[in-house]
Write a protein that holds these residues in place. Structure first.
Motif, short mmCIF file in Angstrom:
data_model
loop_
_atom_site.label_atom_id
_atom_site.label_comp_id
_atom_site.label_asym_id
_atom_site.label_seq_id
_atom_site.Cartn_x
_atom_site.Cartn_y
_atom_site.Cartn_z
N UNK A 57 -33.55 69.89 8.93
CA UNK A 57 -34.77 70.04 8.14
C UNK A 57 -34.55 70.90 6.91
N UNK A 58 -33.59 71.83 6.98
CA UNK A 58 -33.31 72.66 5.81
C UNK A 58 -32.84 71.84 4.63
N UNK A 185 -31.16 78.62 1.86
CA UNK A 185 -29.71 78.73 1.67
C UNK A 185 -29.16 77.56 0.88
N UNK A 186 -29.56 76.35 1.25
CA UNK A 186 -29.03 75.17 0.56
C UNK A 186 -29.55 75.06 -0.87
N UNK A 187 -30.79 75.47 -1.08
CA UNK A 187 -31.31 75.50 -2.45
C UNK A 187 -30.55 76.50 -3.30
N UNK A 188 -30.28 77.69 -2.73
CA UNK A 188 -29.52 78.71 -3.45
C UNK A 188 -28.11 78.24 -3.75
N UNK A 189 -27.46 77.64 -2.77
CA UNK A 189 -26.10 77.13 -2.98
C UNK A 189 -26.08 76.10 -4.11
N UNK A 204 -19.73 69.15 -1.39
CA UNK A 204 -18.70 69.34 -0.36
C UNK A 204 -18.83 70.71 0.31
N UNK A 205 -19.13 71.73 -0.48
CA UNK A 205 -19.32 73.06 0.10
C UNK A 205 -20.53 73.09 1.03
N UNK A 206 -21.59 72.37 0.66
CA UNK A 206 -22.73 72.23 1.55
C UNK A 206 -22.29 71.56 2.85
N UNK A 291 -37.65 78.24 -3.22
CA UNK A 291 -37.16 79.15 -2.18
C UNK A 291 -38.25 80.11 -1.72
N UNK A 292 -39.12 80.53 -2.63
CA UNK A 292 -40.25 81.39 -2.24
C UNK A 292 -41.14 80.65 -1.25
N UNK A 293 -41.38 79.38 -1.53
CA UNK A 293 -42.19 78.57 -0.61
C UNK A 293 -41.52 78.46 0.75
#
Length: 445
Positions: A57-58, A185-189, A204-206, A291-293
């Motif tokens: 879901x993330x 985390x995924x949005x930040x990455x 690929x890092x994700x 990310x705030x949401x």
């Protein structure tokens, strides 16, 4: 809180699907492939499910960042509605996969599903790093990842559900809070790494992070069961129970949940694009708003499931549905960055509880406890079509009279999401009435 402490406890097969055992009764007969054991076992199940939600879901909640990047930079020739189909196909396969993964879990294939689902999910992400055209992105991120996630969703929450006989809503709330954490985390990455290494290596890092978390989740979810008592399966769950199709509370639940899902995920898809195109923010700030949401959703899921534990899941579900719809309509007035951040924070916090609450209510909808798994699988599968068509419909409405993805008419998205969610919430009030009249349910539940 847990089934038993220090020894194995019997498990009914239907408890393997979300919320079979009621909060005030213990499991009575062994049917599942494995028995449940101990407090440590339950804690590990929650943490392992947290990691599963973190990934499945993330990644879905972070799709708004992908949507903005695809529409404005990577494949600008594709419409916003076309791009939204990538994320919605992934979401739909994730949920509708429960129609198959539920019975497979009851038959003891949870280990196989977790392993195969993890491999498919990581493979799809790695193939995405090689994709340059719409069809390739659709097949890798939408279809392959969605199929893998569909095999993981039900086993994760089913394992948690059968480990808890009380405070189940709280346990599911904590587990599902992995979704917004993963979204953050995924949005930040994506936002931080993309400018430095480009799209292929960012993806690929994700994928490497997903692989590590899937391995950890498999160890936590499956390792304790290797030390549990293996028991014989004596009952198998069918895919469809025709009695449900003749039951009015079942249809009321399915319709209400359908319209809530229809509007729920849409704002997350369009928050970054709205911030960039209407408010003139940078892509980094747009991702920060998303990310705030997601961060507020972590708090909201835990707090509101605690509220549901004390005051009833039905009340919490209705209140969250109404407020989420009203907030989507209030989004119309978010003409400044501050107002938009407030909308995103409140919407994420309140709407996040719409995922863990329905399974807690459904134990009161199904009149036959032995058929609860089948009925819930059917209801969730019907609701899954809402996640499939919701964002593309909103994108099509927003594209009316617009000149490309940078000039969308967001009024269509805002009204669509708000109206359908309010309708779904009012349908839940009718469900409450039906449960009182047809099931004899009184008080708070």
């Amino acid at each position: 809180m847990f089934s038993e402490k220090g020894k194995t406890a019997p498990v009914d097969p239907e408890t393997t699907d979300l919320a079979h055992i009621t909060e005030d009764e213990e499991p009575s007969e062994v049917h599942s492939t494995f028995a449940v054991k101990g407090k440590l076992h339950g804690c590990l199940q929650v943490l392992g499910a947290f990691f599963i939600f973190f990934n499945v879901w993330g990644l879905n909640l972070s799709f708004g960042t992908f949507q903005s990047f695809y529409a404005l930079t990577y494949i600008p020739s594709s419409t916003s509605s076309d791009i939204a189909w990538i994320g919605t196909i992934q979401s739909w396969l994730l949920i509708v996969g429960g129609l198959l993964s539920g019975p497979l879990f009851d038959l003891g294939y949870n280990q196989t599903m977790i392993m195969v689902g993890s491999i498919l999910g990581v493979t799809g992400i790695m193939m995405l790093s090689l994709a340059h055209e719409y069809y390739a992105i659709f097949l890798s991120q939408g279809v392959c990842v969605g199929l893998g996630f569909g095999l993981l969703y039900v086993p994760a929450i089913a394992l948690v559900s059968r480990s808890f006989t009380t405070r189940r809503a709280v346990a599911l709330g904590i587990s599902s809070s992995g979704a917004p954490v993963g979204g953050i985390i995924y949005t930040t990455m994506f936002n931080q790494i993309l400018p430095k290494v480009g799209f292929p290596w960012t993806v690929r890092l994700v994928g490497f992070v997903m692989l590590a978390l899937f391995i950890a989740a498999a160890l936590m979810l499956l390792w304790p069961e290797r030390h549990s008592v293996r028991v014989k399966v004596t009952q198998r769950r069918s895919l469809i129970d025709l009695r449900a199709l003749k039951d009015l509370p079942f249809w009321s639940f399915a319709i209400g949940n359908f319209f809530l899902y229809l509007g729920y995920i849409t704002p997350f898809y369009y928050i970054p694009t709205y911030a960039e195109t209407k408010l003139g923010t940078s892509s980094a700030m747009a991702s920060n708003v998303l990310m705030i949401s997601q961060a507020s959703s972590v708090v909201g899921r835990v707090v509101l499931t605690l509220f549901a534990h004390y005051y009833g899941s039905m009340i919490a579900w209705i209140v969250c549905g109404v407020l989420s719809g009203v907030l989507c309509i209030c989004w119309i007035s978010a003409d400044s960055l501050v107002r938009f951040i407030l909308f995103a924070a409140f919407y994420g916090g309140i709407s996040g509880a719409l995922i863990p609450l329905p399974p807690s209510v459904f134990t009161h909808v199904c009149p036959d406890p032995k058929s609860l798994g089948t009925w819930l699988g059917m209801a969730q599968s019907l609701s899954s079509f809402a996640t499939l068509v919701g964002p593309p419909i909103a994108g099509a409405l927003a594209s009316i009279g617009a000149d490309g993805s940078a000039d969308l008419n967001y009024l269509g998205i805002q009204l669509f999401s708000g109206i359908v969610m309010c309708f779904g919430a009012f349908q839940l009030i009718f469900l409450w009435y039906l449960l009182y009249k047809k099931r004899g349910k009184t008080g708070l539940f």
